[in-house]
Every structure is written in C-alpha cells, then in structure tokens.
Design an enzyme around this catalytic site. Structure first.
Site, short mmCIF file in Angstrom:
data_model
loop_
_atom_site.label_atom_id
_atom_site.label_comp_id
_atom_site.label_asym_id
_atom_site.label_seq_id
_atom_site.Cartn_x
_atom_site.Cartn_y
_atom_site.Cartn_z
N ARG A 244 0.88 -1.17 0.00
CA ARG A 244 0.00 0.00 0.00
C ARG A 244 0.92 1.22 0.00
O ARG A 244 1.70 1.43 0.92
CB ARG A 244 -0.91 -0.03 1.23
N ASP A 246 1.72 4.89 0.45
CA ASP A 246 1.14 5.98 1.21
C ASP A 246 1.19 7.30 0.44
O ASP A 246 2.21 7.67 -0.12
CB ASP A 246 1.91 6.12 2.53
N ALA A 247 0.06 8.01 0.45
CA ALA A 247 -0.05 9.40 -0.02
C ALA A 247 0.73 9.67 -1.30
O ALA A 247 1.62 10.53 -1.34
CB ALA A 247 0.39 10.35 1.09
N VAL A 248 0.38 8.98 -2.37
CA VAL A 248 1.11 9.18 -3.63
C VAL A 248 0.84 10.55 -4.23
O VAL A 248 1.61 11.02 -5.08
CB VAL A 248 0.76 8.07 -4.65
N GLU A 283 -2.70 5.08 -1.86
CA GLU A 283 -3.51 6.05 -1.14
C GLU A 283 -3.36 7.36 -1.89
O GLU A 283 -2.23 7.84 -2.07
CB GLU A 283 -3.05 6.24 0.30
N ASP A 308 -11.56 7.09 -0.01
CA ASP A 308 -12.08 7.86 1.13
C ASP A 308 -13.51 8.31 0.91
O ASP A 308 -14.27 8.48 1.87
CB ASP A 308 -11.19 9.08 1.39
N ASP A 309 -13.91 8.51 -0.35
CA ASP A 309 -15.30 8.93 -0.60
C ASP A 309 -16.28 7.89 -0.08
O ASP A 309 -17.34 8.23 0.44
CB ASP A 309 -15.53 9.17 -2.09
N HIS A 311 -15.77 5.86 2.46
CA HIS A 311 -15.79 6.02 3.92
C HIS A 311 -16.65 7.22 4.32
O HIS A 311 -17.50 7.13 5.20
CB HIS A 311 -14.38 6.21 4.47
N GLY A 382 -7.59 7.44 14.05
CA GLY A 382 -6.48 8.07 14.75
C GLY A 382 -6.34 9.55 14.51
O GLY A 382 -5.72 10.24 15.33
N ASN A 383 -6.86 10.07 13.42
CA ASN A 383 -6.78 11.50 13.17
C ASN A 383 -7.99 12.26 13.71
O ASN A 383 -8.16 13.44 13.41
CB ASN A 383 -6.58 11.77 11.67
#
Length: 577
Positions: A244, A246-248, A283, A308-309, A311, A382-383
């Site tokens: 996975r 992260d934050a590409v 991501e 995320d949409d 979610h 967590g955020n």
C-alpha cells in the site's frame, strides 16, 4: 569477502568504518556509486559510512538491519539464510478479497511480529483473506504509527526486525493469508533521516510532512532506483503479496514516464518471475482513476486505491457528522453516487477544497474491486482528536447496518483491527521521540491542529505520553463479553455470505442499482437485494422483485411479503430474489 557499496554522487570522499578496524577508503565507480571489498566481513558485521572529511559514522541508506536503532550502525544481513516454508504458496489476488488492517505494535500486548502470529487463527476464523500491516520500516523510538520511518529497507527492531517479519509472513501464508505492507516513500521521518546526507533524495518543495522526494530533478534516476529497489525487496525477499503506497499525491513527478507507472511495470515483471500475483494499492487524495487504469490503456497500472469517498459517504450517513471534509457528504444521494460510481467528487464541486475535484470513473470498464472501501481505518480513527472509533457513538444496530453496506458494496472491503468485535479501545496518535524538542513540537502541533477544528486542547491526548500508546492496544478479553462476541459472530456470518454469494462480490459498477427514500436504501446486486433502514422507526419498503428468502438480517423482526419487506428501525437485510 564482502563488497560494500553506497550511492553518494556528490561526495568527494567516502570511507567505510567497521568495529575495531581502520577506516577503509572506498573507490568511486559509475553514476555516483562507491565500492570497497573487505575480507572477513559477512552477515552480522556492523558497519557505517563517513562522507567527505566528516568523522560522523552514518548508517547505510539501504541498510537491511538496524539492531541498535536508526542512529546506530547498520548490520549486514543475509536474506538467503531464512528457511521459508511457503514454497507451495501461490499468492492471493486482491479481487474478491477482504482486507484487515493492523498495527503490529498495538495488535497485541507484546507488540511484536511473533505475538501477532499467535492471533492469525482469529483472522482465519473471521474469514479475511489479506492482512494489511501499517508501516514496519525502522523509525526512531520504540512505538509510533510507522509513518515516521527513515530506513526504507529495514524492519523495525522492537517489532522483531527482519527475521521477525519473515516469520510473520511465512506463518500467515501457512494459514492461507496474504500480507500487504504499507510503505511510505513520500517523505522521511523527522529523526534519523541520514539518507539525504548521501545524495539529493529531497527537493526544496514540501508536502504536509516535510520536503518532497526528488523524482524528477537532477540525480532523480538514482532516487527512483532507491525506492523501486525497496519495493522489489519487500515483495521478493520478504515474500509479501502487495504494498500500500502511502499518499502518492504527495509525490510530484513531471517526467514523461511517471514514477508510479515505472513501479507498476517493474512489479509486473517480478510477479511474472515469481509466478504469484503482486498487488499495488495507492492512497491518493486526487480521485483520479488514471492511477488504477491499466498501462496499456494509458494509466499508471496500479491495482487498487483507497477510496475515502466511500468512507465519508457511509460515516456521515451513519453518524450525522458534517465537520471539515465531511461537509459535502451525508445524504442517501451521495451514498448512491458512491455505490454506483466509486467517487462522489468526480469533477464536482468540493466545498472543503473550494474548487471542483476528481474525475468520473468509467463504470463499464473499471471494476469496483480496484477501490478499497472501509468504515474505519487508522487515519479515520487516529486522526480524530481523541482517537474514538465509531462504536463509541453508534448503536450496535447501526454498526451492523454499516457493516452490511460495506461488505455488500462492489468494492474491496477492509476492516480495521478490532472493528469486527466493536472494540471499545481507542486508537490514538502516539509517538516516542527521544528528542525533547521534537516531542514538544509534535505535542503542541497536534493541539494547534485540533484547536483549529474546534476541539478543546485539553481533550487532545499527548502523543508522547506512554498511556496514549497503551490505551490504543486492543483488549482481546473483550471477545469473551457477550456484546462483543455477538458483533464478531455477525461479521463472520456476513463475510461468509459475501463469499458464498457471487452477486455480492461482483465488481461491475454498471450492474449496481440503487433506490433510496426516506432514510432507507435498496441496492440490487444481481439476484440479491440489500435493504437498509437507517431510520429509528420501522418502515415498509417495496422491493424490485419477489423475495424468496432472507439470507441475513442485522436484527429480529424482519418480515418479507412477496415484493415488500418490513424492517424495524436501524436494521438491514440481505434478500434473495
């Protein structure tokens, strides 16, 4: 005889330091590489490099083992020494799988790979297919989410180091579970990042977490090679089944062949060689289907991306929250758009960004399994200021309704550790930076961030407080309590039904039909209907066909009368036509 190598294209001099030995001058070779051969050195030998005339001993940017932490010397590691038992493992493909995200440090009281192995039977019984580990590469301190990693080739020693990770993957494969590893290549952590001293790994630009990685400037060939070799190492030497990324969106690249496309091409080559599927999951905050469009169709060729949409659409509808980036979400119309088209922001206005955002997904050509959907994940819990799960505010009835909508959507579903039993433990933001000034900066920055969103600063836990970390550990004893055991058994039945009913894993977005009304929704998946009543009152809901039987209901009192179903409040049912 061992050859030591390091890439330092702008250095005038590089030396190798071994314990109890004089420093060895290294010779420059092609394209900025330095080399030296040392008789007698081998696996288990500690070493470090010295740049120019500086006497500081620096760990290897490509170190496979940091037994004394990120500031200590590197240690030679022999990848061929581990005796794998997974020779019969043929891999696990992402389509059709159910994912389970976990953090090694808080999954068990011990917080190690070996302790996590002892819980694998729980995941097998639950019915998940692939474990997604939060980042495990070495970071400074004992415990951390993992996104402050600085050694992109070395597993964190307190978790069990390289041998521990191999034992975990091997044990998972023996149980039929694939392993996906979360990797962070968009920035280095704030402590112990020595790699940028060797070469221009970073640019003068910055993202949320610091300076961005140099993917398109001078010497970017070497930087790209540094990252891609790390990608291939995890997949090849640790036998993991996917990564996975992260934050590409925080990895800008202006070159003709985008870095992500290059990664996808090399991973495809490795997959062909190994004879097993290897998955790349991005991501991304871009809502751009180009990431997951095949390379032969002009895309980057990644296999999936977090959505995320999905979610946000579920979370806001279930909880009623509308703050921050939730502002545009919360309606049944929004959820309908997501269930049938994957993205809600698809070239549409985003009030949070104050601009239009995203691009539509081709519903006929793009399968839904390329979108990873979730009710909860490490970020979305967590955020939050206090790290509270949705089980802290939602009724068990609504939690079940949310689980049904997640598991019957045309996406690849993912659970966050403990979600399957409605864990009462929070998952908070925790760090263990040894440097006092960094600890203060992280604590104060966290409070400022949430104060700007209206949270009281006294409600924000101190990330450096050991209790913040301890509170975030799963309490496995909860599984012995009836209310938690019932939720766990429900998730087992729901996952089993998803796997037994082809309609429910059908990824074709253009085959999903959704109708909604006053706090209810009907989703047709082939000859299977998903009916959800989100209202607190009972409702009678008409069906697009004659129901034969109820396959699963989230509560008592569901009544089917030919083409109509009576649902109590906060109840969902899966019905066969």
């Amino acid at each position: 005889m061992t050859e030591f190598t390091v890439w330092a294209p702008e250095a005038a001099r590089v030396r190798l330091r071994l314990p109890g030995d004089t420093d060895h001058e290294m010779r420059p070779t092609r394209q900025g590489w330095w080399r030296v051969e040392v008789p007698g050195a081998g696996p288990g030998t500690d070493y470090a490099f010295l740049l120019d005339d500086d006497d500081r001993a620096l760990p290897d940017p490509r170190s496979a083992w940091q037994p004394e932490g990120v500031h200590g010397p590197s240690r030679l590691y022999d990848h061929s020494a581990h005796r794998w038992t997974d020779q019969g493992w043929t891999g696990r493909q992402l389509p059709g799988s159910v994912l389970y995200e976990l953090h090694v440090g808080t999954f068990t009281p011990e917080g190690t790979f070996d302790a996590a192995i002892a819980r694998l039977d729980h995941l097998v019984e639950l019915g998940v297919d692939m474990i997604e580990l939060l980042p495990v590469n070495a970071f400074n301190g004992e415990h951390n989410w993992g996104y402050d990693g600085v050694c992109w080739y070395a597993p964190h020693e307190p978790y069990g180091g390289p041998d521990g990770l191999k034992r975990f993957v091997d044990a998972a494969h023996a149980k039929g579970l694939g392993v996906i590893l979360d990797v962070v290549y968009n920035h280095f952590g704030p402590s112990g990042a020595y790699a940028p001293m060797f070469a221009p790994y970073l640019t003068e630009q910055s993202n949320t977490w610091g300076r961005t990685v140099n993917l398109d400037g001078p010497h970017s060939d070497g930087v790209r090679r540094y990252i891609i070799d790390s990608v291939l190492m995890w997949l090849r030497d640790y036998h993991v089944d996917g990564l996975r990324l992260d934050a590409v969106h925080a990895m800008p690249d202006s070159r003709a062949t985008h870095f992500l496309e290059q990664v996808a091409a090399e991973v495809e080559t490795l997959s062909t060689h190994l004879g097993r599927p290897l998955s790349l999951i991005a991501e991304s905050d871009l809502n751009d289907p180009k990431l997951i469009t095949p390379r032969e169709a002009g895309g980057f060729g990644l296999h999936a991306q977090w959505n995320d949409d999905a979610h946000h659409a579920l979370h806001t509808l279930l909880t009623g929250e509308r703050q921050g980036y939730y502002g545009d979400f919360g309606s049944l119309e929004c959820l309908t758009d997501v269930l049938t088209g994957a993205f809600f922001h698809a070239g549409t206005w985003s009030s949070f960004r104050n601009r239009s955002h995203g691009r539509p997904v081709d519903r006929q050509r793009t399968p839904g399994h390329r979108f990873v959907a979730y009710l909860q994940n490490h970020d979305q819990i967590g955020n939050r200021a206090t790290g509270d799960r949705i089980s802290a505010t939602l009724s068990p009835a609504l939690l079940r309704v949310g689980a049904v909508l997640l598991m019957t959507a045309p996406f690849t579903p993912m659970l966050f550790m403990g979600e399957e039993w409605a864990a009462s433990t929070p998952w908070q933001f925790f760090t263990s930076h040894p440097e006092p000034e960094l600890a203060v900066a992280v604590r104060d920055g966290r409070k400022r961030e949430f104060a700007s969103h209206g949270w009281a600063t006294e409600d924000v836990p101190d990330p450096q407080d050991p209790q913040t970390f301890l509170r975030s550990r799963l309490d496995w004893a909860e599984l012995d309590k009836p209310e938690h055991r019932e939720m766990y058994e429900f998730h087992k039945r729901l996952i089993a039904l998803r796997k037994s009913r082809a309609d429910l894993s059908d990824p074709r977005l253009d085959r999903v039909q959704v109708r909604h009304g006053d706090r209810f929704l009907v989703m047709r998946r082939g000859e299977t209907l998903v009916v959800a009543n989100l209202a607190s009152r009972a409702q009678g809901i008409s069906l697009p066909g004659v129901a034969r039987r109820v396959l699963l209901a989230t509560g008592e009192g569901v009544t089917v009368m030919r083409d109509r179903v009576e649902l109590p409040g906060e109840t969902a049912a899966i019905v066969a036509l």
